[in-house]
Write an enzyme that holds these catalytic residues in place. Sequence first.
Site, PDB file in Angstrom:
ATOM      1  N   HIS A  37      -7.839 -13.239  15.776  1.00  0.00           N
ATOM      2  CA  HIS A  37      -8.783 -12.203  15.072  1.00  0.00           C
ATOM      3  C   HIS A  37     -10.120 -11.647  15.451  1.00  0.00           C
ATOM      4  CE1 HIS A  37      -4.108 -12.623  13.699  1.00  0.00           C
ATOM      5  NE2 HIS A  37      -4.825 -11.309  14.027  1.00  0.00           N
ATOM      6  N   GLN A  61       8.136  -2.549  14.644  1.00  0.00           N
ATOM      7  CA  GLN A  61       7.999  -4.126  15.923  1.00  0.00           C
ATOM      8  C   GLN A  61       9.190  -4.897  15.342  1.00  0.00           C
ATOM      9  OE1 GLN A  61       3.815  -3.851  15.738  1.00  0.00           O
ATOM     10  NE2 GLN A  61       3.922  -6.208  16.724  1.00  0.00           N
ATOM     11  N   GLN A 153       2.013  -6.811  25.779  1.00  0.00           N
ATOM     12  CA  GLN A 153       1.513  -5.404  24.830  1.00  0.00           C
ATOM     13  C   GLN A 153       0.177  -4.993  25.296  1.00  0.00           C
ATOM     14  OE1 GLN A 153       1.466  -5.978  20.031  1.00  0.00           O
ATOM     15  NE2 GLN A 153      -0.125  -6.569  20.997  1.00  0.00           N
ATOM     16  N   ARG A 187       1.589 -16.916  12.655  1.00  0.00           N
ATOM     17  CA  ARG A 187       3.063 -17.565  13.165  1.00  0.00           C
ATOM     18  C   ARG A 187       2.544 -19.412  13.161  1.00  0.00           C
ATOM     19  NH1 ARG A 187       4.864 -13.457  16.468  1.00  0.00           N
ATOM     20  NH2 ARG A 187       6.749 -12.680  15.026  1.00  0.00           N
TER      21      ARG A 187
HETATM   22  O1  PAF Z   1      -0.340  -7.131  18.044  1.00  0.00           O
HETATM   23  C1  PAF Z   1       0.043  -7.247  16.623  1.00  0.00           C
HETATM   24  O2  PAF Z   1      -1.081  -7.576  15.897  1.00  0.00           O
HETATM   25  C2  PAF Z   1       0.613  -6.272  16.633  1.00  0.00           C
HETATM   26  O3  PAF Z   1       1.160  -5.871  17.867  1.00  0.00           O
HETATM   27  C3  PAF Z   1      -0.324  -4.917  16.716  1.00  0.00           C
HETATM   28  C4  PAF Z   1      -0.897  -4.573  17.485  1.00  0.00           C
HETATM   29  C5  PAF Z   1      -1.080  -4.826  15.739  1.00  0.00           C
HETATM   30  C6  PAF Z   1       0.968  -3.733  16.137  1.00  0.00           C
HETATM   31  O4  PAF Z   1       1.249  -3.479  15.009  1.00  0.00           O
END
Ligand code: PAF
Length: 280
Positions: A37, A61, A153, A187
């Site tokens: 991140h 989600q 994604q 995770r």
């Molecule tokens: O990748 C993630 O952490 C999530 O899927 C996101 C893009 C923040 C959406 O909740």
Amino acid sequence: MHLFSTIAEVRNFSEKVKVSGKSIGFVPTMGALHDGHIELVKKAKAENVVVICSIFVNPTQFDNAEDLKKYPRTLEADCELLRSANCDAVFAPSAEEMYEEMPRLAFDFGNLETVMEGKFRKGHFNGVGIVVGKLFNIVSPHKAYFGKKDLQQVAVVKRLVKDLNFGLEIIPCETIRETDGLAMSSRNRRLSTQGREQAFNVYLSLKIAQEALKMGSTVVHAKAEVERHFKNLPQFAIEYFEIVDFETFEPITLFNPDRQTAICTANYLEGVRLIDNIVF
Ligand code: PAF
């Protein structure tokens, strides 16, 4: 660094930044931040004047209530990391703030919903589409940064931006790995020390298949090599291991070195779902 918990606050901040003519880079996350991140934040900071990061464990989600419950929540530590990466503002809303009412909106992302992540996590991409769409509307960034570890994604978000004309650019960023190859993920911290030591096998399985294909093996044979590798590692439970066309995400039967191929997997270790992919 600003810390906002309401939509009104972050929207106001973003509007002021834009009025002053500055660019906004946005990094959406679910928190439990790691170096992967932070690399997104650094890239966003290098390409924009102001960086906003969101931290929201999005309930819509998750197809598995237990997974949602167990998702690590570490806001204070996350803010420390973001501060040292020169992030300008964090948006960390409550579920009530984001969802006054549960949305009934339903997207159709075509075959992205029927293969791999889409197939095994029913409704997952709908939830991602809803929350990312809301966040884009709230933050209104110029660019948004997503890790390629979540390859499907990235494709879903690109589709969303194109279909709904969000006037922003999606920047896919390389997967950041531990020294043994394990893809960084929030995770991973749920693994025991022993599990953590073994988790590199997920990445190794991708490399085994890639090598086999490069040496001229068929797709069936490459997958068989991977199965053989995990025969001696019963602690792993492969959910899927697919070799697909990078453009269409359709499984391939013949490897074509002239087209981009993606090898994607989801594999359970100690009840922790680890996903990874390589594109070549
Ligand atoms: O990748 C993630 O952490 C999530 O899927 C996101 C893009 C923040 C959406 O909740």
